[in-house]
Scaffold this active site. Structure first.
Site, PDB file in Angstrom:
ATOM      1  N   HIS A 138      -7.152  -4.586  10.036  1.00 11.58           N
ATOM      2  CA  HIS A 138      -6.876  -4.544   8.597  1.00 11.58           C
ATOM      3  C   HIS A 138      -5.569  -5.248   8.227  1.00 11.58           C
ATOM      4  O   HIS A 138      -4.635  -5.318   9.017  1.00 11.58           O
ATOM      5  CB  HIS A 138      -6.892  -3.096   8.060  1.00 11.58           C
ATOM      6  N   ASP A 145      -7.513  -2.098  13.832  1.00 10.90           N
ATOM      7  CA  ASP A 145      -8.895  -2.396  13.435  1.00 10.90           C
ATOM      8  C   ASP A 145      -8.984  -3.700  12.636  1.00 10.90           C
ATOM      9  O   ASP A 145     -10.001  -3.981  12.025  1.00 10.90           O
ATOM     10  CB  ASP A 145      -9.487  -1.221  12.631  1.00 10.90           C
ATOM     11  N   GLU A 185      -9.711  -1.765   5.187  1.00  8.33           N
ATOM     12  CA  GLU A 185     -10.422  -1.390   6.400  1.00  8.33           C
ATOM     13  C   GLU A 185     -11.699  -2.221   6.542  1.00  8.33           C
ATOM     14  O   GLU A 185     -12.130  -2.866   5.578  1.00  8.33           O
ATOM     15  CB  GLU A 185     -10.743   0.106   6.349  1.00  8.33           C
ATOM     16  N   ASP A 234       0.821  -1.215   0.000  1.00 10.58           N
ATOM     17  CA  ASP A 234       0.000   0.000   0.000  1.00 10.58           C
ATOM     18  C   ASP A 234       0.856   1.267   0.000  1.00 10.58           C
ATOM     19  O   ASP A 234       2.079   1.218   0.188  1.00 10.58           O
ATOM     20  CB  ASP A 234      -0.967  -0.003   1.196  1.00 10.58           C
TER      21      ASP A 234
END
Ligand code: PGA
Length: 260
Positions: free
Chosen positions: A138, A136, A143, A67
């Site tokens: 990910h 979270d 997400e 990413d």
């Protein structure tokens, strides 16, 4: 799924580097999927050491990063491009033309994402994908709510991710709100995944990812469907695992088998 519980961050990093080095030994032109963040930094340091002291050779290795933040140029100190050169590429003998990182500062991100997917396929697909896990749940910047079949695309970051990453920026408002990330479908196609986790702040989410239901709410849980996943976690991140004793026993038994 193979869950390896080690004492601490240092041991996690060394163990992970050994996996990477073994795969390069088996296939010198390995296609490596790479991750950023605090988690893999120690593994990168160990790989640099192995390159310098043990001649680990990256000359044929190809790499694709998971990413990149949108809006940051490659030379921005917080860009993942900058991170990768600073923490790894500048210190090993990987060839510049074999390094692929999503471009965060292009006008037409969709074309760039499609190109990235195409390039991965042309290079034969990812052999070993390194992954961290976000607070979270990910992987990459997928997400909660990400389609389980998603491809490389732009994602809006959650408030939790923005807060988690604010520590790297001078001001909270400087943290980009969007990122380009390989999708969950993209990651699923890697031939092997290696997820690293350390620290007590990852304990809850790691337990949900490994032992909870497969759900787009915790995108790391998708790895339960993958045929070849290794998770290396330190004691702190492993503390909530319900099957912790079994994972440790299974590792001991696997080692015994390997020695036979
Ligand atoms: P960290 O980030 O390694 O900095 O904890 C992990 C992630 O967000 O994937």
């Amino acid at each position: 799924m193979r869950v390896i519980i080690v004492r601490d961050y240092d041991e996690m990093s060394k163990r992970a580097a050994k996996v990477v080095a073994n795969r390069i030994g088996e296939k010198p032109d390995l296609v490596l999927g790479l991750a950023t963040g605090s988690t893999p930094e120690g593994m990168y340091s160990e790989l640099i050491r192995m390159h310098k002291e043990e001649r680990l050779d990256f000359s044929k290795v190809r790499s694709f990063n998971l990413d990149e933040y949108c809006g940051l140029s490659p030379n921005h100190p917080q860009s993942y491009h900058y991170f990768m050169y600073d923490k790894l590429f500048n210190h090993i003998n990987i060839r510049a033309e074999n390094i692929y990182i999503p471009k965060g500062d292009v006008e037409n991100a969709n074309i760039s994402c499609e190109w990235y997917e195409k390039k991965m396929k042309e290079e034969g697909g990812i052999d070993l994908q390194i992954l961290g896990i976000g607070g979270d749940g990910h992987i990459g910047f997928n997400e909660p709510g990400s389609s389980l079949g998603s491809r490389t695309r732009i994602k809006t970051l959650t408030k939790e991710t923005i807060e988690d990453n604010a520590r790297f920026f001078k001001k909270g408002e400087d943290v980009p709100r969007y990122a380009i990330t390989m999708g969950l479908g993209t990651i699923s196609e890697a031939k092997e995944c290696l997820l690293l986790a350390n620290g007590a702040n990852k304990a809850e989410v790691l337990q949900k990812s490994i032992e909870g239901p497969i759900s787009a709410e915790i995108t790391a849980s998708l790895l339960q469907l993958h045929p070849r996943v290794m998770i290396i976690t330190d004691e702190e991140a492993a503390q909530n695992l319900r099957q912790k004793d079994y994972y440790q026993y299974a590792e001991e038994m696997a080692e015994k088998l390997e020695r036979k």
